[in-house]
Motif scaffolding. Structure first.
Motif, PDB file in Angstrom:
ATOM      1  N   LEU A 118       0.853  -1.204   0.000  1.00 51.08           N
ATOM      2  CA  LEU A 118       0.000   0.000   0.000  1.00 51.08           C
ATOM      3  C   LEU A 118       0.882   1.245   0.000  1.00 51.08           C
ATOM      4  O   LEU A 118       1.933   1.256   0.641  1.00 51.08           O
ATOM      5  CB  LEU A 118      -0.910   0.018   1.244  1.00 51.08           C
ATOM      6  N   SER A 119       0.420   2.291  -0.682  1.00 54.80           N
ATOM      7  CA  SER A 119       1.216   3.526  -0.682  1.00 54.80           C
ATOM      8  C   SER A 119       1.048   4.246   0.655  1.00 54.80           C
ATOM      9  O   SER A 119       0.044   4.076   1.349  1.00 54.80           O
ATOM     10  CB  SER A 119       0.759   4.442  -1.827  1.00 54.80           C
ATOM     11  N   ASP A 120       2.020   5.086   0.977  1.00 56.29           N
ATOM     12  CA  ASP A 120       1.959   5.858   2.225  1.00 56.29           C
ATOM     13  C   ASP A 120       0.758   6.809   2.222  1.00 56.29           C
ATOM     14  O   ASP A 120       0.146   7.053   3.261  1.00 56.29           O
ATOM     15  CB  ASP A 120       3.245   6.665   2.413  1.00 56.29           C
ATOM     16  N   ASP A 121       0.394   7.327   1.044  1.00 58.83           N
ATOM     17  CA  ASP A 121      -0.728   8.287   0.968  1.00 58.83           C
ATOM     18  C   ASP A 121      -2.045   7.626   1.355  1.00 58.83           C
ATOM     19  O   ASP A 121      -2.851   8.190   2.104  1.00 58.83           O
ATOM     20  CB  ASP A 121      -0.870   8.845  -0.458  1.00 58.83           C
ATOM     21  N   ILE A 122      -2.275   6.419   0.810  1.00 63.41           N
ATOM     22  CA  ILE A 122      -3.549   5.752   1.131  1.00 63.41           C
ATOM     23  C   ILE A 122      -3.527   5.306   2.595  1.00 63.41           C
ATOM     24  O   ILE A 122      -4.545   5.358   3.286  1.00 63.41           O
ATOM     25  CB  ILE A 122      -3.822   4.588   0.163  1.00 63.41           C
ATOM     26  N   SER A 123      -2.367   4.907   3.069  1.00 61.27           N
ATOM     27  CA  SER A 123      -2.220   4.553   4.487  1.00 61.27           C
ATOM     28  C   SER A 123      -2.710   5.719   5.367  1.00 61.27           C
ATOM     29  O   SER A 123      -3.502   5.529   6.295  1.00 61.27           O
ATOM     30  CB  SER A 123      -0.746   4.246   4.752  1.00 61.27           C
ATOM     31  N   PHE A 124      -2.284   6.924   5.034  1.00 61.80           N
ATOM     32  CA  PHE A 124      -2.672   8.107   5.810  1.00 61.80           C
ATOM     33  C   PHE A 124      -4.197   8.261   5.821  1.00 61.80           C
ATOM     34  O   PHE A 124      -4.809   8.447   6.869  1.00 61.80           O
ATOM     35  CB  PHE A 124      -1.997   9.363   5.237  1.00 61.80           C
ATOM     36  N   HIS A 149      -4.507  10.043  15.281  1.00 60.75           N
ATOM     37  CA  HIS A 149      -4.687  11.464  15.024  1.00 60.75           C
ATOM     38  C   HIS A 149      -3.666  11.881  13.953  1.00 60.75           C
ATOM     39  O   HIS A 149      -2.535  11.367  13.955  1.00 60.75           O
ATOM     40  CB  HIS A 149      -4.531  12.264  16.320  1.00 60.75           C
ATOM     41  N   PRO A 150      -4.078  12.761  13.029  1.00 59.78           N
ATOM     42  CA  PRO A 150      -3.235  13.040  11.857  1.00 59.78           C
ATOM     43  C   PRO A 150      -1.759  13.320  12.176  1.00 59.78           C
ATOM     44  O   PRO A 150      -0.868  12.796  11.500  1.00 59.78           O
ATOM     45  CB  PRO A 150      -3.902  14.256  11.218  1.00 59.78           C
ATOM     46  N   GLU A 151      -1.487  14.101  13.245  1.00 55.50           N
ATOM     47  CA  GLU A 151      -0.077  14.442  13.486  1.00 55.50           C
ATOM     48  C   GLU A 151       0.742  13.201  13.886  1.00 55.50           C
ATOM     49  O   GLU A 151       1.920  13.075  13.514  1.00 55.50           O
ATOM     50  CB  GLU A 151       0.086  15.599  14.488  1.00 55.50           C
ATOM     51  N   THR A 152       0.123  12.255  14.593  1.00 55.13           N
ATOM     52  CA  THR A 152       0.855  11.022  14.959  1.00 55.13           C
ATOM     53  C   THR A 152       0.946  10.083  13.759  1.00 55.13           C
ATOM     54  O   THR A 152       1.953   9.383  13.587  1.00 55.13           O
ATOM     55  CB  THR A 152       0.163  10.309  16.152  1.00 55.13           C
ATOM     56  N   VAL A 153      -0.098  10.075  12.934  1.00 50.47           N
ATOM     57  CA  VAL A 153      -0.057   9.212  11.739  1.00 50.47           C
ATOM     58  C   VAL A 153       1.115   9.638  10.838  1.00 50.47           C
ATOM     59  O   VAL A 153       1.846   8.791  10.323  1.00 50.47           O
ATOM     60  CB  VAL A 153      -1.401   9.258  10.976  1.00 50.47           C
ATOM     61  N   ILE A 154       1.318  10.947  10.702  1.00 46.37           N
ATOM     62  CA  ILE A 154       2.448  11.424   9.879  1.00 46.37           C
ATOM     63  C   ILE A 154       3.766  10.860  10.433  1.00 46.37           C
ATOM     64  O   ILE A 154       4.605  10.340   9.701  1.00 46.37           O
ATOM     65  CB  ILE A 154       2.487  12.974   9.843  1.00 46.37           C
TER      66      ILE A 154
END
Ligand code: AP5
Ligand code: MG
Length: 227
Positions: free
Chosen positions: A126-132, A174-179
């Motif tokens: 899976l790409s990192d973008d879809i993972s996000f 949460h988005p900041e931790t996912v990054i």
């Protein structure tokens, strides 16, 4: 594919690739498949009031999206694998191997148990973008850990369809931790581990960008499990 008596199935893939989702499908299909998620073992430790405070102190890494101390991961994972093997069940490892060093350490453990030829390595690509996107829209059951994908209907749900428990958003989703998780555990980090496995054996790959049932069918084909 010809069926093989796999004792351990290792699901590899970036966060959000569907390791937990596919492991939960197989373990609901047949109780001989035991889903061992190192992330879940660590979350259970966090919620265990009787757990060793020194172990709990190591969990701050998880909250920051980083890898947790290897020795703690080995202790939790190896105990769970040994218990599974002793009961003649099959261990499905979800996220248990996240560095080349860990891969080598697990390989030694499998050799000591005499099962190194009975370990299937499966990569869910899976790409990192879809993972996000997936992680920042995922919900899980606070009681049984059941994972549900984002959809308009699921978005409105508050209770787990399996056990009635409350649905929640994982604190590390949460988005900041996912990054941070993708930086620390995304495709750039995964590739050298897969290269290591390709040198010592076979890596089966499935396209994680297909639907959940399609990925399941691909994994079953690899494992020789009839539909
Ligand atoms: P962990 O809990 O394992 O988290 P993770 O690796 O970040 O993986 P996820 O659970 O986020 O993703 P998944 O691949 O299981 O995807 P899922 O099936 O839920 O680990 C947490 C933390 O513990 C780590 O960050 C680290 O700190 C620590 N840790 C764990 N193991 C460690 C180790 N070995 N060493 C050191 N530290 C360790 O799917 C995601 C979403 O997508 C869901 O909503 C799902 O419904 C949906 N979905 C799944 N498949 C599909 C599909 N085919 N199509 C559409 N949607 C899909
Ligand atoms: Mg998971």
């Amino acid at each position: 594919m010809e069926s093989h008596n796999w004792k351990v199935i290792v699901l590899m893939g970036v966060p959000g690739s569907g390791k937990g989702t596919e492991a939960q499908i197989l373990s609901h299909l047949d109780p001989k498949y035991i889903h061992i998620s190192t992330g879940q073992l660590l979350r259970d430790l966090e919620n265990d009031p009787s757990a060793d405070v020194r172990d709990k102190a190591l969990l701050h890494q998880m909250k920051e999206g980083k890898l947790v101390d290897d020795t703690l991961v080995y202790r939790l994972a190896f105990d769970a694998i040994e218990k599974t093997l002793s009961e003649n069940h099959v261990a499905i490892l979800d996220g248990a191997i996240r560095s080349v060093n860990q891969a080598m350490h697990y390989e030694k453990f499998f050799e000591e148990k005499g099962i190194e030829k009975d370990v299937a390595i499966i990569e869910i690509q899976l790409s990192d973008d879809i993972s996000f996107k997936r992680l920042t829209t995922r919900k899980v059951c606070a009681d049984c850990g059941y994972i549900i994908p984002y959809s308009i209907d699921n978005f409105k749900k508050t209770l787990c369809e399996k056990c009635g428990g409350a649905l929640m958003v994982r604190t590390d989703d949460h988005p900041e931790t996912v990054i941070k998780r993708i930086e620390a555990q995304g495709n750039k980090v995964l590739q050298p581990i897969l290269d290591y496995y390709k040198q010592v054996g076979t890596v089966f790959s499935v396209d994680g960008n297909r639907s959940i049932p399609e990925v399941d069918v691909d994994i079953r084909k690899i494992l020789g499990i009839s539909p």
